[in-house]
Design a protein around this motif. Structure first.
Motif, short mmCIF file in Angstrom:
data_model
loop_
_atom_site.label_atom_id
_atom_site.label_comp_id
_atom_site.label_asym_id
_atom_site.label_seq_id
_atom_site.Cartn_x
_atom_site.Cartn_y
_atom_site.Cartn_z
N PHE A 14 45.00 34.74 41.21
CA PHE A 14 46.89 34.63 41.27
C PHE A 14 47.32 35.98 40.14
O PHE A 14 48.01 35.48 39.62
N LEU A 20 48.69 40.20 44.25
CA LEU A 20 48.89 39.82 45.77
C LEU A 20 48.74 38.60 45.84
O LEU A 20 50.15 38.22 46.66
N ALA A 21 48.42 37.78 45.28
CA ALA A 21 48.26 35.96 45.61
C ALA A 21 49.58 36.14 45.92
O ALA A 21 49.78 35.45 46.15
N VAL A 70 41.55 36.48 46.08
CA VAL A 70 42.47 37.46 45.47
C VAL A 70 41.94 37.97 44.00
O VAL A 70 42.69 38.24 43.23
N ILE A 119 32.62 35.55 41.42
CA ILE A 119 33.17 34.39 42.45
C ILE A 119 32.22 34.16 43.85
O ILE A 119 32.28 32.55 43.62
N VAL A 164 39.04 41.85 49.76
CA VAL A 164 38.87 42.94 48.40
C VAL A 164 38.79 43.98 49.13
O VAL A 164 37.92 44.31 49.73
N PRO A 176 45.61 44.00 53.14
CA PRO A 176 47.43 44.52 53.85
C PRO A 176 47.98 44.73 52.53
O PRO A 176 47.13 45.63 52.21
N ASN A 177 49.87 45.21 52.33
CA ASN A 177 49.58 45.71 50.70
C ASN A 177 50.73 44.46 50.65
O ASN A 177 51.00 43.55 51.03
N1 LIG Z 1 47.43 45.24 44.77
C1 LIG Z 1 47.61 45.38 45.79
O1 LIG Z 1 48.81 46.00 46.79
C2 LIG Z 1 46.33 45.44 47.16
C3 LIG Z 1 46.57 45.88 48.00
C4 LIG Z 1 45.61 45.40 49.32
C5 LIG Z 1 44.55 44.34 48.78
N2 LIG Z 1 44.38 44.11 47.64
C6 LIG Z 1 42.99 43.74 46.52
O2 LIG Z 1 43.57 42.79 46.60
C7 LIG Z 1 42.66 42.27 45.24
C8 LIG Z 1 43.65 41.40 43.87
O3 LIG Z 1 44.07 42.78 43.28
P1 LIG Z 1 45.46 42.27 42.72
O4 LIG Z 1 45.58 43.65 42.67
O5 LIG Z 1 45.85 41.09 42.85
O6 LIG Z 1 45.04 42.29 41.24
P2 LIG Z 1 45.18 41.37 39.80
O7 LIG Z 1 46.49 41.82 40.06
O8 LIG Z 1 44.18 41.75 39.32
O9 LIG Z 1 45.31 40.45 40.12
C9 LIG Z 1 43.62 39.54 40.22
C10 LIG Z 1 43.28 38.34 39.90
O10 LIG Z 1 41.74 37.52 39.76
C11 LIG Z 1 41.95 37.13 38.59
N3 LIG Z 1 40.62 36.51 38.31
C12 LIG Z 1 39.24 37.69 37.94
N4 LIG Z 1 38.23 36.92 38.00
C13 LIG Z 1 38.45 35.94 38.24
C14 LIG Z 1 37.39 34.64 37.77
N5 LIG Z 1 35.84 35.16 37.42
N6 LIG Z 1 37.60 34.01 38.39
C15 LIG Z 1 39.10 33.60 38.13
N7 LIG Z 1 40.37 34.23 38.21
C16 LIG Z 1 39.71 35.37 38.29
C17 LIG Z 1 42.28 36.53 37.37
O11 LIG Z 1 43.02 36.02 36.65
P3 LIG Z 1 43.46 35.94 35.09
O12 LIG Z 1 45.45 37.29 35.75
O13 LIG Z 1 44.03 33.97 34.55
O14 LIG Z 1 43.07 37.16 34.52
C18 LIG Z 1 43.48 37.82 38.17
O15 LIG Z 1 44.83 36.60 38.47
C19 LIG Z 1 41.58 43.11 44.98
O16 LIG Z 1 39.94 43.53 45.74
C20 LIG Z 1 42.39 44.44 45.77
O17 LIG Z 1 41.49 45.11 45.99
C21 LIG Z 1 44.95 44.53 46.41
#
Ligand SMILES: NC(=O)c1ccc[n+]([C@@H]2O[C@H](COP(=O)([O-])OP(=O)(O)OC[C@H]3O[C@@H](n4cnc5c(N)ncnc54)[C@H](OP(=O)(O)O)[C@@H]3O)[C@@H](O)[C@H]2O)c1
Length: 260
Positions: free
Chosen positions: A8, A11-12, A58, A67, A85, A108-109
């Motif tokens: 969460f 992106l989530a 996410v 996961i 991802v 997405p973005n």
């Molecule tokens: N951000 C963007 O603009 C964007 C755009 C397109 C695609 N994406 C894709 O979306 C994905 C997520 O990106 P994000 O920016 O949202 O990343 P993020 O902000 O780093 O969030 C990642 C989440 O994963 C959780 N997590 C990591 N390891 C875990 C585990 N073993 N069990 C449970 N939860 C776990 C983290 O939990 P904790 O916080 O509790 O550590 C965190 O809430 C990526 O793969 C990325 O390629 C992102």
């Protein structure tokens, strides 16, 4: 429909913000740590799996294998797996979850939060009713397009990373404006007005005019804009900027190759 987020982060949160007013949807999440958000938090992944009809993966690319290792033990029949991802193919996820598992891969973005994302969609079950429900949900969060998986690397560089590149361009304008010693927040407001005005000009005219024509409309012969655009052309700024997109695309390709 019950949406369960594994992870969460940025992106989530954007997906949740974009969908939270929709009727008939419930949300919950599982992450390493509890967040400040008004939806249920599950401490165990199996609780999240039991809750959800749609499971959003996410997490960062490097955390996905861990996961999927946990998910492969769980009962996922009838559930839809949605993965944004970067660089992780459907075939990669099928290796853990099996080919029978319905998987939707998206790119997405962050503008999902404002229902303005541009999102690519593909699935291992084209035309499947549940998969198309996800496509419809993505349509609520902006514009959704079905795309061959081979196009995801380029799409990721333009639309996934695109907001960061456009903001970097705006940052150059901001740095230049430092000459005026205006307060930073005011400068941001002015630049926001500039970008919104430009976007509106594009939006109002894009059906009737090409981008080249729209640029020509604000370029007087021998004027300031022409001088700037001449520099743009002779110094091949466009070509350099293409290099930015190519670098992002190459990185996405590398991530796909490293055990996709
Ligand atoms: N951000 C963007 O603009 C964007 C755009 C397109 C695609 N994406 C894709 O979306 C994905 C997520 O990106 P994000 O920016 O949202 O990343 P993020 O902000 O780093 O969030 C990642 C989440 O994963 C959780 N997590 C990591 N390891 C875990 C585990 N073993 N069990 C449970 N939860 C776990 C983290 O939990 P904790 O916080 O509790 O550590 C965190 O809430 C990526 O793969 C990325 O390629 C992102």
């Amino acid at each position: 429909m019950k949406h369960g987020f594994i992870g969460f982060g940025n992106l989530a949160k954007a997906v949740y913000q974009g969908l939270k007013e929709e009727e008939g949807m419930e949300f919950a999440y599982f992450a390493r740590n509890r967040k400040e958000v008004d939806i249920p938090f599950f401490e165990r992944i199996d609780q999240l799996v039991s809750f959800a009809d749609v499971i959003w993966l996410v997490v960062k690319p490097q955390d996905l294998a861990g996961i999927l290792d946990q998910l492969k033990e769980k009962e996922l029949t009838g559930k839809t797996i949605v993965s944004p991802v970067a660089g992780k193919s459907i075939a990669y996820m099928e290796r853990y979850l099996g080919e029978e598992q319905l998987i939707v891969r998206i790119m997405p973005n962050l503008a999902m939060a404002y229902r303005k994302s541009v999102t690519a969609f593909t699935t291992n079950r084209p035309g499947n009713r549940q998969a198309m429900q996800i496509f419809d949900i993505l349509g609520k969060l902006g514009k959704a397009v079905e795309l061959e998986e081979s196009g995801f690397d380029l799409f990721t560089s333009v639309f996934g990373s695109g907001p960061a590149f456009i903001l970097s361009f705006i940052q150059i304008f901001k740095d230049k404006m430092q000459e005026f010693s205006l307060p930073g927040p005011l400068l941001d407001e002015l630049l926001l007005e500039l970008t919104q005005g430009t976007t509106l000009y594009f939006a109002q005219n894009q059906k009737d005019y090409s981008i080249e024509e729209l640029i020509r409309n604000i370029t007087s012969k021998g004027g300031t804009t022409q001088a700037g655009l001449e520099y743009f052309r002779t110094h091949k700024i466009g070509k350099h900027f293409e290099g930015v997109l190519d670098a992002a695309r190459k990185r996405s390709e590398e991530m796909s190759r490293n055990g996709n």
